[in-house]
Write an enzyme that holds these catalytic residues in place. Structure first.
Site, short mmCIF file in Angstrom:
data_model
loop_
_atom_site.label_atom_id
_atom_site.label_comp_id
_atom_site.label_asym_id
_atom_site.label_seq_id
_atom_site.Cartn_x
_atom_site.Cartn_y
_atom_site.Cartn_z
N ARG A 22 1.85 5.83 0.44
CA ARG A 22 1.76 7.14 -0.63
C ARG A 22 0.87 8.26 0.17
O ARG A 22 -0.06 7.97 0.41
CB ARG A 22 1.18 6.85 -1.80
CG ARG A 22 2.49 6.09 -2.67
CD ARG A 22 3.89 6.86 -3.03
NE ARG A 22 4.57 6.23 -3.68
CZ ARG A 22 5.87 5.46 -3.15
NH1 ARG A 22 5.96 5.74 -1.97
NH2 ARG A 22 6.68 4.92 -3.87
N HIS B 164 9.77 11.16 4.51
CA HIS B 164 9.62 9.94 3.37
C HIS B 164 11.07 9.14 3.58
O HIS B 164 11.84 9.12 2.58
CB HIS B 164 9.52 10.42 1.61
CG HIS B 164 9.04 9.28 0.98
ND1 HIS B 164 8.22 9.63 -0.04
CD2 HIS B 164 9.39 7.89 1.06
CE1 HIS B 164 8.21 8.59 -0.69
NE2 HIS B 164 8.65 7.47 -0.08
P1 NDP Z 1 3.52 -5.26 -3.28
O1 NDP Z 1 2.98 -4.83 -4.56
O2 NDP Z 1 4.15 -6.18 -2.78
O3 NDP Z 1 2.27 -5.32 -2.27
C1 NDP Z 1 0.85 -4.63 -2.36
C2 NDP Z 1 -0.14 -5.26 -1.43
O4 NDP Z 1 -1.26 -4.55 -1.46
C3 NDP Z 1 -0.50 -6.70 -1.75
O5 NDP Z 1 -1.02 -7.64 -0.84
C4 NDP Z 1 -1.84 -6.27 -2.52
O6 NDP Z 1 -3.04 -7.57 -2.48
C5 NDP Z 1 -2.55 -5.33 -1.89
N1 NDP Z 1 -3.40 -4.65 -2.65
C6 NDP Z 1 -3.04 -3.82 -3.84
N2 NDP Z 1 -4.30 -3.26 -4.09
C7 NDP Z 1 -5.45 -3.62 -3.24
C8 NDP Z 1 -6.63 -3.43 -3.28
N3 NDP Z 1 -7.38 -2.39 -3.93
N4 NDP Z 1 -7.33 -3.85 -2.01
C9 NDP Z 1 -6.90 -4.45 -1.26
N5 NDP Z 1 -5.25 -4.78 -1.36
C10 NDP Z 1 -4.58 -4.44 -2.30
O7 NDP Z 1 3.93 -3.75 -2.54
P2 NDP Z 1 5.13 -3.43 -1.71
O8 NDP Z 1 4.67 -4.29 -0.18
O9 NDP Z 1 6.68 -3.73 -2.06
O10 NDP Z 1 4.92 -1.98 -1.30
C11 NDP Z 1 3.87 -1.25 -0.64
C12 NDP Z 1 3.89 0.34 -1.09
O11 NDP Z 1 4.75 0.86 -0.09
C13 NDP Z 1 4.46 0.75 -2.34
O12 NDP Z 1 3.66 0.69 -3.73
C14 NDP Z 1 5.02 2.28 -2.17
O13 NDP Z 1 4.08 3.08 -2.50
C15 NDP Z 1 5.28 2.22 -0.60
N6 NDP Z 1 6.59 2.44 -0.26
C16 NDP Z 1 6.80 3.48 0.64
C17 NDP Z 1 8.30 3.69 1.21
C18 NDP Z 1 8.47 4.73 2.02
O14 NDP Z 1 9.85 5.18 2.43
N7 NDP Z 1 7.51 5.35 2.57
C19 NDP Z 1 9.35 2.67 0.62
C20 NDP Z 1 8.87 1.71 -0.23
C21 NDP Z 1 7.52 1.50 -0.58
P3 NDP Z 1 -2.68 -8.89 -3.51
O15 NDP Z 1 -1.46 -9.39 -2.89
O16 NDP Z 1 -3.64 -9.82 -3.13
O17 NDP Z 1 -2.44 -8.45 -4.91
#
Ligand code: NDP
Length: 311
Positions: free
Chosen positions: A226, A274
């Site tokens: 984001r 995007h």
């Molecule tokens: P998930 O919820 O599956 O994964 C999020 C990951 O981030 C998890 O491994 C989580 O750790 C980790 N995480 C969250 N908060 C923290 C923190 N404070 N410190 C360290 N690690 C953290 O999300 P997705 O993989 O499905 O998607 C990720 C993002 O990609 C979406 O939220 C979206 O914003 C973006 N996106 C962008 C697109 C584009 O076209 N540019 C398309 C689709 C998505 P844990 O597993 O340990 O909880």
């Protein structure tokens, strides 16, 4: 008695709802499908499917609401909206095509950087034959969830040295995984940093001068999560000071990126609108239909967001 049917409200402000309506109407478990904005009576609507932003006052028209689904992988638009109730399940799209497309986009960015592709293109314009050498790269992925976890595996399969960082400890074959207590070590061993974290109060502005300065000199940034993860002025400063070698950016604070934004013309920044991974109704509808069936059968919905964590 036949199975109950679910009435649905779709709010897809920036997308054409046609494909979603057509796909959903093929399910025998779907009753009426409404598309926002509408003056119709919505009091029987049980499911709300949203891509951002949701107009103010929609929720109060839905007294029977039992489930909200984001129509993308991200839920930040719902988590930051005060009208969204906290007592019903919120789900998001997890889809194999979305996951594959994201990994392909980032692989493209990493390889374009590794092979100095911008420079090769500039050389072609000048008919200049220059065989630019390239190095092995260490790539680090922040966020090892659905998208980041798959990306890390694909980067390893493509021959990169891969590390990953997430809140909790992960085990991924070939990937050096760090938990949230080891951010500095993770950052210190990288040539490319990829951001795939969700937006939460803890991650807004995380790509700032303090964090990015902890990467080795010459590190390259790819932000596909984001726009508000990144402090734009800090990125520009670190590139100007030659600490970072450049960036590939797919997401921005304001989208479309304003015409006069310095990222557009910067010779070390690649901007894409995007498009790293875009939800396709055809494949995302499979998950929505599965969850509609689960709602009817009163079994837990798939890919629910943890409202306390915010993702
Ligand atoms: P998930 O919820 O599956 O994964 C999020 C990951 O981030 C998890 O491994 C989580 O750790 C980790 N995480 C969250 N908060 C923290 C923190 N404070 N410190 C360290 N690690 C953290 O999300 P997705 O993989 O499905 O998607 C990720 C993002 O990609 C979406 O939220 C979206 O914003 C973006 N996106 C962008 C697109 C584009 O076209 N540019 C398309 C689709 C998505 P844990 O597993 O340990 O909880």
């Amino acid at each position: 008695m036949g199975k109950q049917k679910i009435d649905i409200l779709l709010s897809t402000s920036v997308w054409d709802p046609k494909a979603w309506v057509e796909g959903l109407s093929q399910s025998e478990l779907v009753g009426k499908i409404y598309v926002w904005p509408t003056e119709e009576d919505l009091s029987n609507v049980e499911a709300l499917f949203v891509w951002k932003p949701l107009a103010e006052g929609v929720i109060e028209k839905l007294p029977s609401l039992k489930w909200i689904s984001s129509l993308g992988a991200g839920v930040d638009h719902l988590m930051t909206d005060p009208q969204i109730p906290r007592n019903i399940p919120i789900t998001r799209i997890v889809d194999p095509n979305l996951t594959t497309d994201m990994a392909n986009y980032v692989l493209m960015g990493v390889i374009m950087h590794q092979r100095s592709f911008r420079l090769l293109q500039q050389n072609q314009q000048k008919a200049q034959w220059e065989r630019i050498t390239y190095n092995k790269l260490r790539v680090g992925v922040m966020g090892l969830g659905e998208l980041g976890g798959h990306l890390a595996k694909q980067l390893y399969a493509a021959g990169f040295e891969v590390s990953g960082y997430s809140r909790t400890q992960k085990q991924i074959e070939g990937v050096k995984c760090y938990d949230e207590n080891h951010l500095d070590t993770f950052l210190s061993e990288l040539d490319v940093l990829v951001n795939l974290l969700p937006i939460t109060p803890k991650t807004v502005g995380i790509l700032n001068c303090e964090l990015l300065s902890k990467t080795p000199k010459g590190c390259y940034l790819i932000n596909v999560a984001r726009g508000n993860h990144l402090v734009d002025s800090d990125l520009l400063k670190l590139i100007d000071e030659n600490h970072l070698s450049g960036a590939m950016l797919d997401v921005f604070h304001q989208e479309p990126l304003p015409n006069d934004h310095p990222f557009w013309a910067h010779d070390k920044i690649t901007v894409t609108p995007h498009v790293a991974s875009v939800t396709s109704p055809e494949s995302a509808l499979n998950l929505l239909k599965e969850n509609i069936e689960r709602l009817v059968n009163e079994t837990p919905l798939l890919h629910q967001v943890d409202l306390n964590r915010g993702y």
